[in-house]
Write an enzyme that holds these catalytic residues in place. Structure first.
Site, PDB file in Angstrom:
ATOM      1  N   GLN A  61       5.953   3.071   3.618  1.00 50.17           N
ATOM      2  CA  GLN A  61       6.886   3.911   4.471  1.00 50.17           C
ATOM      3  C   GLN A  61       5.981   4.077   5.765  1.00 50.17           C
ATOM      4  O   GLN A  61       4.728   3.924   5.822  1.00 50.17           O
ATOM      5  CB  GLN A  61       7.249   5.194   3.667  1.00 50.17           C
ATOM      6  CG  GLN A  61       5.812   5.964   3.282  1.00 50.17           C
ATOM      7  CD  GLN A  61       5.644   7.331   3.962  1.00 50.17           C
ATOM      8  OE1 GLN A  61       4.837   7.939   3.397  1.00 50.17           O
ATOM      9  NE2 GLN A  61       6.312   7.578   4.875  1.00 50.17           N
ATOM     10  N   CYS A  62       6.953   4.568   6.570  1.00 49.64           N
ATOM     11  CA  CYS A  62       6.158   5.202   8.002  1.00 49.64           C
ATOM     12  C   CYS A  62       6.870   6.406   8.450  1.00 49.64           C
ATOM     13  O   CYS A  62       7.465   7.208   7.674  1.00 49.64           O
ATOM     14  CB  CYS A  62       5.841   4.054   8.967  1.00 49.64           C
ATOM     15  SG  CYS A  62       7.845   3.294   9.643  1.00 49.64           S
ATOM     16  N   ARG A  63       7.242   6.371   9.787  1.00 48.42           N
ATOM     17  CA  ARG A  63       7.673   7.583  10.287  1.00 48.42           C
ATOM     18  C   ARG A  63       9.370   7.479  10.237  1.00 48.42           C
ATOM     19  O   ARG A  63      10.004   8.246   9.677  1.00 48.42           O
ATOM     20  CB  ARG A  63       7.527   7.867  11.726  1.00 48.42           C
ATOM     21  CG  ARG A  63       8.282   8.986  12.366  1.00 48.42           C
ATOM     22  CD  ARG A  63       7.513   9.342  13.770  1.00 48.42           C
ATOM     23  NE  ARG A  63       7.952  10.630  14.282  1.00 48.42           N
ATOM     24  CZ  ARG A  63       9.132  10.570  15.028  1.00 48.42           C
ATOM     25  NH1 ARG A  63       9.478   9.704  15.612  1.00 48.42           N
ATOM     26  NH2 ARG A  63       9.578  12.039  15.450  1.00 48.42           N
TER      27      ARG A  63
END
Length: 105
Positions: A61-63
């Site tokens: 995951q990231c932003r």
């Protein structure tokens, strides 16, 4: 590329399923808010790939889902990973669905 929704991730957390969560944002972003995953910034995913499991599902995951998709592409194409899932919408989607008070930069 395999993807997982924030709803599916929450179900896995709630059920106590065995998986690894990798957050590929920068450390300063991780410090503002995170979902409890291991922080391995995108620039270091290949260098630190020994920290990424191969024997269970790994959710990246990231932003917003863009950097995590890039990380997955690198790991799949260069190292042959087959157990990676991109978190659709990233931490922004988590905030919208489950934690409206979460701090986001």
């Amino acid at each position: 590329m395999k993807e997982i929704t924030v709803e599916e991730l929450k179900q896995k957390i709630d059920k106590g399923e065995d998986f690894q969560l990798i957050d590929v944002r920068e450390p300063f972003e991780y410090e503002v808010s995170n979902l409890g995953g291991e922080n391995i910034p995108l620039a270091g995913v290949l260098i630190e790939s020994d920290k990424i499991a191969t024997d269970k599902p790994v959710i990246v995951q990231c932003r917003s889902g863009k950097r995590s998709a890039a990380a997955i592409m690198q790991l799949e194409q260069q190292l042959g990973y087959e157990n990676l899932y991109n978190l659709e919408g990233g931490i922004l989607a988590w905030k919208e669905k489950f934690d409206p008070d979460m701090q986001i930069y």
